[in-house]
Design an enzyme around this catalytic site. Structure first.
Site, PDB file in Angstrom:
ATOM      1  N   GLY A 175     -42.529  25.940  -0.194  1.00 49.64           N
ATOM      2  CA  GLY A 175     -41.995  25.172  -1.307  1.00 49.64           C
ATOM      3  C   GLY A 175     -40.487  25.072  -1.249  1.00 49.64           C
ATOM      4  O   GLY A 175     -39.873  24.982  -0.185  1.00 49.64           O
ATOM      5  N   GLY A 176     -39.860  25.143  -2.423  1.00 45.14           N
ATOM      6  CA  GLY A 176     -38.407  25.039  -2.506  1.00 45.14           C
ATOM      7  C   GLY A 176     -37.680  26.120  -1.742  1.00 45.14           C
ATOM      8  O   GLY A 176     -36.532  25.926  -1.325  1.00 45.14           O
ATOM      9  N   GLY A 211     -24.157   3.928  27.743  1.00 45.31           N
ATOM     10  CA  GLY A 211     -23.830   4.548  26.463  1.00 45.31           C
ATOM     11  C   GLY A 211     -24.012   6.051  26.473  1.00 45.31           C
ATOM     12  O   GLY A 211     -23.320   6.772  25.744  1.00 45.31           O
ATOM     13  N   ALA A 212     -24.944   6.533  27.296  1.00 51.13           N
ATOM     14  CA  ALA A 212     -25.162   7.975  27.378  1.00 51.13           C
ATOM     15  C   ALA A 212     -23.954   8.673  27.993  1.00 51.13           C
ATOM     16  O   ALA A 212     -23.631   9.811  27.645  1.00 51.13           O
ATOM     17  CB  ALA A 212     -26.417   8.265  28.194  1.00 51.13           C
TER      18      ALA A 212
END
Length: 537
Positions: free
Chosen positions: A170-171, A427-428
């Site tokens: 949960g939280g 781009g790499a």
């Protein structure tokens, strides 16, 4: 009078130590888990732990449980020393009300977080809890919020490490998620937002606890955890080891294994031995680098294990890999050169040819920013063909995820050094800490290929008409490929334009890195004041 008072104190202390009761402690052991205090004893240097707020009791006012007062309220907090350095800790106690988080439980954790923040020292948060204490209602939920707020305030200020050695659901998951590193122990560590029963009810999907949120799932699929271990002792040894690479806060430099001298200025026996060891390690490092040409094939299409390169360039056995089972096409972790801690980012040709995909981009970006927070220099080993192409990558947001890596390198102000070993395309190439992205030093091996794309692809596009019109298409293509490589892909072209600092022999790699790190140790970068950048999350 004193005798009676001390006797009362002893009884209260003993009650705190046995708060869960022998039966629950035995049950904890039978489930393969240590107690909260046993974990602390294992984590800290012997005899250094000091408990804080140990007399605080739980307060449950609803459901007719107003008389239920449990000492410690299910969590042990305090401070001690790890390798001689002050570290703070909270350790949830599953033997006391299932380690559930109530008002005072959360208050104890928040207080120790405040102390760690004020003292600028690391904090370790050991999670073993049944979750929010239902009997305390909104008080337990607000307690989580207080912890999350302090996690966020301390982010980038002090190292925060979460250790999952029991349920964390949960939280409660979001405190570890904000921390810098998460450790999990297989078999006992569990993390999930909603359990198997809720999953079955809501989405009609059946799964076990381990399939949903076990250590192996988070190590290999979700990337939530950074380190996994088979048993607790090994896990806490791992925590101690990680801390040896990190400073106590953003105000400190990275740890260095230093030589020691006597106050008289004369060399002690320990200094002499350390000097001998350092000289031997330095020579061994140089010798190991001569093997790099045997490890890395000159054919850029052949794979090799970049871990073998790392183990030869950096101090022997110093590499601590982070998230080793997640996004294996990029390797990140900590190592040492001449004893100095450095962060390492490297392409792994053994997985996806070392290309960058959306998970690898996230993994690298997070690690880069963590190193930058705590003044750890970055060394980048480059052998990258591209960002991974395909509809799956585009639809999963490779543009957004890849931008995180670009942002992280551009934003980082620590020393940044790159070594282009074989190829760096498109781009790499830019994303892997290129010169114009802010790299301080970029070295390239003689056979490195630096270009928009591989020669074959470039020729097929740029010379498509010439090839189609040629009598011998294959011979023409091969000639053009070779000509393209000679004119555009060798590292001397990039060096002549200032994009590569120096072309070096592979065996010179460690020597150059050592010299560069020494030169960059006092690097300072002035930034325009602003609230913060807007990284594409």
């Amino acid at each position: 009078m004193w005798k009676d008072s001390i006797s009362i104190l002893d009884r209260k202390r003993n009650r705190i130590l046995q708060a869960g009761g022998r039966d629950k402690i035995e049950k904890q052991h039978k489930s393969g888990k240590l107690t909260a205090r046993e974990r602390i004893d294992m984590l800290f240097d012997p005899g250094t732990f000091v408990e804080v707020d140990n007399f605080i009791e739980s307060r449950i006012d609803d459901f007719g449980l107003d008389k239920k007062r449990v000492p410690g309220d299910g969590v042990v907090t305090g401070y001690g020393e790890i390798n001689g350095r002050t570290v703070f800790v909270s350790s949830e106690d599953f033997t006391v009300i299932g380690g559930s988080l109530g008002e005072y439980h959360s208050m104890k954790i928040a207080r120790i977080q405040d102390m760690a923040y004020d003292m600028k020292a690391p904090i370790i948060m050991i999670n073993d809890s049944g979750g929010a204490r239902i009997e305390e209602g909104i008080d337990s939920l607000s307690g989580y919020a207080n912890i999350f707020l302090r996690n966020t305030r301390a982010s980038g200020v002090i190292p925060q490490i979460a250790v999952i050695v029991g349920p964390c659901s949960g939280g409660a998951c979001y405190s570890p998620a904000i921390c810098d590193y998460i450790f999990m122990v297989e078999g006992i560590g569990k993390m999930f937002i909603t359990g198997p029963q809720v999953v079955k009810t809501v989405v009609n999907e059946e799964c076990t606890v381990d399939e949903l949120g076990g250590a192996s799932v988070h190590a290999s699929k979700s990337g939530v955890t950074h380190f996994t271990y088979k048993e607790e002792r090994e896990c806490f040894e791992g925590v101690r080891k990680l801390l040896s690479y990190l400073p106590g806060s953003y105000l400190e430099k990275t740890p260095v294994i230093k030589k020691q001298e006597e106050s008289s200025g004369k060399k002690s026996l320990l200094y002499s031995l350390n000097s001998l060891v350092n000289r031997r390690n330095r020579q061994e490092g140089i010798d190991r680098c001569t093997e790099l040409t045997e490890i890395v094939p000159d054919n850029s299409r052949k794979a090799y294990d970049v871990l073998e390169v790392i183990n030869r360039v950096f101090d022997k056995d110093s590499f601590l890999e982070v998230q080793k089972n997640f996004a294996r096409n990029v390797v990140v972790g900590y190592g040492r050169i001449e004893g100095q801690s450095v962060g390492i980012v490297a392409n792994q040709p053994m997985a996806l040819a070392g290309s960058l995909d959306y998970d690898a981009s996230d993994k690298a970006a997070r690690f880069i920013r963590t190193c930058d927070c705590f003044n750890v220099p970055l060394v980048v080993l480059v052998d990258v063909p591209a960002f991974m192409p395909g509809t799956a990558q585009e639809h999963k947001g490779i543009i957004r995820h890849g931008a995180k890596m670009l942002y992280a390198f551009s934003e980082a102000t620590v020393p940044k050094i790159s070594v282009i070993m074989r190829k760096a395309y498109g781009g790499a190439y830019i994303a892997m800490n290129s010169k114009n992205m802010g790299a301080d030093m970029v070295y390239a091996w003689p056979g490195a290929e630096i270009a928009v794309m591989g020669a074959e692809g470039a020729v097929n596009i740029a010379f498509k008409r010439a090839i189609n019109e040629a009598e011998n298409k294959e011979a023409t293509r091969e000639h053009l490929v070779q000509e393209y490589k000679e004119k555009f892909m060798n590292p001397y072209v990039a060096a002549s334009r200032g994009f590569v600092t120096e072309v070096i022999k592979p065996e010179e790699t460690r020597k150059r890195l050592t010299a560069a790190l020494k030169m960059l140790k006092n690097k300072q970068v002035e930034r325009v004041p602003k609230k913060h950048g807007n990284i594409p999350l």
